[in-house]
Design an enzyme around this catalytic site. Sequence first.
Site, short mmCIF file in Angstrom:
data_model
loop_
_atom_site.label_atom_id
_atom_site.label_comp_id
_atom_site.label_asym_id
_atom_site.label_seq_id
_atom_site.Cartn_x
_atom_site.Cartn_y
_atom_site.Cartn_z
N PRO A 1 0.83 -1.21 0.00
CA PRO A 1 0.00 0.00 0.00
C PRO A 1 0.86 1.26 0.00
CG PRO A 1 0.12 -0.88 2.22
CD PRO A 1 0.87 -1.85 1.33
N CYS B 1 1.70 28.97 -16.24
CA CYS B 1 1.14 29.40 -17.53
C CYS B 1 0.53 28.23 -18.30
CB CYS B 1 2.24 30.06 -18.35
SG CYS B 1 3.09 31.30 -17.41
N TYR C 1 1.41 10.93 -3.47
CA TYR C 1 1.50 11.40 -4.85
C TYR C 1 1.34 12.92 -4.93
CZ TYR C 1 0.88 6.40 -5.37
OH TYR C 1 1.02 5.04 -5.23
N1 LLP Z 1 2.76 -1.50 -6.04
C1 LLP Z 1 3.00 -1.21 -7.33
C2 LLP Z 1 3.72 -2.18 -8.15
C3 LLP Z 1 2.55 0.00 -7.87
O1 LLP Z 1 2.77 0.28 -9.14
C4 LLP Z 1 1.86 0.93 -7.03
C5 LLP Z 1 1.38 2.20 -7.56
C6 LLP Z 1 1.66 0.58 -5.69
C7 LLP Z 1 2.11 -0.64 -5.22
C8 LLP Z 1 0.95 1.48 -4.71
O2 LLP Z 1 -0.36 1.73 -5.07
P1 LLP Z 1 -1.33 2.49 -4.04
O3 LLP Z 1 -1.51 1.60 -2.83
O4 LLP Z 1 -0.70 3.77 -3.67
O5 LLP Z 1 -2.58 2.67 -4.80
N2 LLP Z 1 0.14 8.87 -9.21
C9 LLP Z 1 -1.15 8.19 -9.15
C10 LLP Z 1 -1.03 6.80 -8.58
C11 LLP Z 1 -0.04 5.93 -9.35
C12 LLP Z 1 0.13 4.59 -8.73
C13 LLP Z 1 1.25 3.85 -9.36
N3 LLP Z 1 1.53 2.58 -8.77
C14 LLP Z 1 -2.11 9.07 -8.36
O6 LLP Z 1 -1.73 10.14 -7.91
O7 LLP Z 1 -3.27 8.72 -8.21
#
Ligand code: LLP
Length: 417
Positions: A274, A342, A370
Amino acid sequence: MTHIHYQHDELYIEDVPARRLAEQFETPLYVYSQGAIETAYKTFCSAFQQHPMLVCYAVKANSNLAVLGLLAHLGAGFDIVSGGELERVLRAGGKAAKIVFSGVGKQDWEIIKALEAGIACFNVESAMELEQIQRLASSLDYIAPISLRVNPDVDAKTHPYISTGLRENKFGVSMAAASSLYEQAQGLSHIKIKGIDCHIGSQITELAPFMDAMTRVLALVDELALLGIELEHIDLGGGLGVRYANETPVDIREYAAAILQGMGHRPQTLVFEPGRYLTANAGVLLTRVINIKENEGKYFAITDAGMNDLIRPALYQAWQHITAVQANNGEPRLYEVVGPICETGDFLGKARELAIAPGSLLAVHSAGAYGFAMSSNYNSRNRAAEVMVAGATSQCVRQRETIEDQLRLEHGYVALA
Ligand code: LLP
């Protein structure tokens, strides 16, 4: 009481008024609540307490050393995707033996660095990467622990940019190819099979996609056992959604209960990755209204934070709650909250009712994941400072950049004859 809350019409991060932080550290400012991160981590772990498990925090969500250090102190492992993230985790006191290394494009130097550090597992995304790791491990005489990241081909029903578990995405090995690749891995001299991995996307707010993916992964685990390949862990990735607006994210206890039921008597350690769940709602971005502008009957609140500080609204049309740090600071109106950059896409929020005036402070909520991690120097803007709050104390955990920091790596061009 939540860690980020209003008291007497004023926003507090734990016991510290946000206004005081903005005055002391200036804006734009990222503020994180230690208590909120700690609570999220402990809530996640306690939901799985009857089963061996490891939370490997997805470093990409917020890679500040203080956040990593706090999670390391709490016993977390880490999910990294680069040599840079590996360095951060080690410097923050994270244990190499609790690191998993994800990502579709690992470079030789990154694999070598991870082998030397002695990480727990490489999440391998292709046959070529398996060969690459075998080649590097054998040349340096290491045994590389691996999982295959399988692509379970399920629709995570989230924004297309953050959905990763569909057949057409670049991620993972197809279910059809996985068992023969495991057999191949078993025959390699410097590879040790440890587990299996999947990650289907991010900000997932329904249980069904997680369970569909898990069912497919478990079928493969059982098939591998029949081939004599016994796995030690099952990594179900990250992706648990959080509340930004009025979503009803999956309750962690419900998620855990469904997963534990799905596991049945299987003994494998569960690994999770997570990111957002642990940090998103533990952070806010504080920004000051520079100016208020009216154009054709539309009101714009122009803030000192822009899309370079927080790109989620511009990139994913993400909605994050925006509130006035001190309530009733003007006549309530609908505003477009926009940055100074801009680009028309430079907004933090649209159609937000706020009672503000020039100089008012705003808080963009759910910005702990993020947020800073995706910030940039676009428009030659200095990246924001970051502060960690614990109870009544606050600590700057990343100084605001200066223009000198930005220019340090550049050289004036000397015109060639
Ligand atoms: N594991 C892997 C292999 C991943 O690619 C990701 C996120 C995670 C874990 C963690 O995912 P989470 O639990 O945070 O959902 N920038 C985007 C989110 C991109 C997520 C990329 N991978 C945003 O701001 O919504």
